[in-house]
Design a protein around this motif. Structure first.
Motif, PDB file in Angstrom:
ATOM      1  N   GLU A 219     -93.707 -59.039 -30.918  1.00  0.00           N
ATOM      2  CA  GLU A 219     -94.754 -57.935 -30.810  1.00  0.00           C
ATOM      3  C   GLU A 219     -94.439 -56.729 -31.062  1.00  0.00           C
ATOM      4  O   GLU A 219     -94.819 -55.891 -31.539  1.00  0.00           O
ATOM      5  CB  GLU A 219     -95.623 -58.484 -29.789  1.00  0.00           C
ATOM      6  N   LYS A 220     -93.310 -56.265 -30.500  1.00  0.00           N
ATOM      7  CA  LYS A 220     -92.809 -54.930 -30.839  1.00  0.00           C
ATOM      8  C   LYS A 220     -92.443 -54.971 -32.051  1.00  0.00           C
ATOM      9  O   LYS A 220     -92.743 -53.844 -32.886  1.00  0.00           O
ATOM     10  CB  LYS A 220     -91.399 -54.894 -29.903  1.00  0.00           C
ATOM     11  N   LEU A 221     -91.760 -55.860 -32.807  1.00  0.00           N
ATOM     12  CA  LEU A 221     -91.618 -55.854 -34.299  1.00  0.00           C
ATOM     13  C   LEU A 221     -92.587 -55.699 -35.061  1.00  0.00           C
ATOM     14  O   LEU A 221     -92.811 -54.775 -35.887  1.00  0.00           O
ATOM     15  CB  LEU A 221     -90.815 -57.048 -34.643  1.00  0.00           C
ATOM     16  N   GLU A 222     -93.712 -56.438 -34.878  1.00  0.00           N
ATOM     17  CA  GLU A 222     -95.030 -56.232 -35.372  1.00  0.00           C
ATOM     18  C   GLU A 222     -95.582 -54.635 -35.424  1.00  0.00           C
ATOM     19  O   GLU A 222     -95.962 -54.207 -36.251  1.00  0.00           O
ATOM     20  CB  GLU A 222     -95.982 -57.356 -34.760  1.00  0.00           C
ATOM     21  N   ARG A 223     -95.580 -54.336 -34.167  1.00  0.00           N
ATOM     22  CA  ARG A 223     -95.972 -52.975 -34.152  1.00  0.00           C
ATOM     23  C   ARG A 223     -95.110 -52.032 -34.939  1.00  0.00           C
ATOM     24  O   ARG A 223     -95.805 -50.822 -35.510  1.00  0.00           O
ATOM     25  CB  ARG A 223     -95.996 -52.391 -32.471  1.00  0.00           C
ATOM     26  N   ASP A 224     -94.018 -52.098 -34.650  1.00  0.00           N
ATOM     27  CA  ASP A 224     -92.824 -51.265 -35.662  1.00  0.00           C
ATOM     28  C   ASP A 224     -93.167 -51.361 -37.163  1.00  0.00           C
ATOM     29  O   ASP A 224     -93.027 -50.410 -37.752  1.00  0.00           O
ATOM     30  CB  ASP A 224     -91.587 -51.614 -35.341  1.00  0.00           C
ATOM     31  N   TRP A 225     -93.431 -52.728 -37.506  1.00  0.00           N
ATOM     32  CA  TRP A 225     -93.810 -52.841 -39.012  1.00  0.00           C
ATOM     33  C   TRP A 225     -95.217 -52.361 -39.404  1.00  0.00           C
ATOM     34  O   TRP A 225     -95.589 -52.537 -40.625  1.00  0.00           O
ATOM     35  CB  TRP A 225     -93.412 -54.342 -39.285  1.00  0.00           C
ATOM     36  N   GLY A 226     -96.271 -52.107 -38.484  1.00  0.00           N
ATOM     37  CA  GLY A 226     -97.608 -51.694 -38.681  1.00  0.00           C
ATOM     38  C   GLY A 226     -98.251 -52.956 -38.904  1.00  0.00           C
ATOM     39  O   GLY A 226     -99.201 -52.856 -39.787  1.00  0.00           O
ATOM     40  N   ILE A 227     -97.922 -54.169 -38.295  1.00  0.00           N
ATOM     41  CA  ILE A 227     -98.681 -55.106 -38.933  1.00  0.00           C
ATOM     42  C   ILE A 227     -99.644 -55.796 -37.435  1.00  0.00           C
ATOM     43  O   ILE A 227     -99.161 -55.504 -36.309  1.00  0.00           O
ATOM     44  CB  ILE A 227     -98.138 -56.467 -39.477  1.00  0.00           C
ATOM     45  N   ALA A 228    -100.850 -56.332 -37.684  1.00  0.00           N
ATOM     46  CA  ALA A 228    -101.477 -56.701 -36.377  1.00  0.00           C
ATOM     47  C   ALA A 228    -100.750 -57.828 -35.953  1.00  0.00           C
ATOM     48  O   ALA A 228    -100.364 -58.666 -36.632  1.00  0.00           O
ATOM     49  CB  ALA A 228    -102.935 -57.179 -36.982  1.00  0.00           C
TER      50      ALA A 228
END
Length: 230
Positions: A219-228
């Motif tokens: 989920e941290k990667l998702e935030r870093d990548w700007g995806i929900a």
């Protein structure tokens, strides 16, 4: 030079032991496996191959019952028959199985198998050296203490490998259009599928990170990548 001979011998024996184990594992896998042919999984595997610019990704079914996925020393990817049967029974989705394959591809791409050869041989030499030093102060206990210390160290290295393979899988799943949702739901199912009993064991004693830590990292990667969150 003489005083270093036990360490050198431990290093040589570690390398030989690893190579023999890798050869034996590769031989057994070849004898007990067949290439995967599944109408739902194969298109997802093709999507991942395309994302990696590969002509194809070969995945094999290893005919044993425990639920597991693995990357063999020669780089081939395997799903166990027990795991595949749970998928066929509907306990695991095709996308979740694809996330397992992506994770094992991460182990291959990141060179974890090659590095573990060095870890395996090196830890034998280090264990011998540490035991020799500790035995001077704690006769009879040096080997026990050095063995425990090395086990904790290797568990920590293994957890680091798992996080790295998870991150690789997340990136591959996003790039191939599968997404990370199946990866996270697969983690939530793993302890039930494998019968694991690690909830009360401290995370630093486990060779794999805890489920919530792995999902949190994704989920941290998702935030870093700007995806929900998916």
């Amino acid at each position: 030079m003489i005083k270093f001979m036990p360490i050198l011998l431990a290093l040589v024996m570690g390398i030989l032991s690893f190579k023999f184990s890798a050869w034996r594992t590769t031989k057994e896998l070849a004898a007990k496996s067949t290439e995967l042919a599944d109408p739902k999984l194969n298109p997802l595997i093709k999507d991942m191959a395309k994302a990696l610019d590969l002509p194809r990704i070969r995945v094999h079914i290893y005919e044993i019952e425990p639920v597991n996925g693995l990357a063999a020393p020669d780089g081939k990817i395997y799903l166990t028959r027990g795991f595949y049967d749970r998928y066929r029974q509907g306990d695991v989705s095709a996308e979740e199985m694809a996330s397992v394959i992506a994770h094992e591809l991460g182990h291959v791409a990141l060179g974890h198998s090659r590095r573990r050869m060095i870890d395996f041989s090196g830890q034998n030499a280090l264990r011998t050296a540490l035991a020799m030093v500790l035995n001077r102060f704690l006769p009879g206990l040096g080997a026990v203490i050095s063995g425990a210390a090395l086990s904790l160290l290797m568990a920590r290295l293994s957890r680091a490998d798992e996080f790295e393979a998870d991150a690789y899988a997340s990136a591959l799943l996003v790039k191939s259009g599968i997404g990370t949702g199946a990866q996270k739901s697969m983690f939530e199912k793993l302890s039930h599928l494998t019968g694991a009993r690690g909830a009360s064991t401290p995370a630093w004693l486990l060779s794999h990170p805890k489920t919530e830590e792995r999902i949190g990292a994704i989920e941290k990667l998702e935030r870093d990548w700007g995806i929900a969150h998916s």
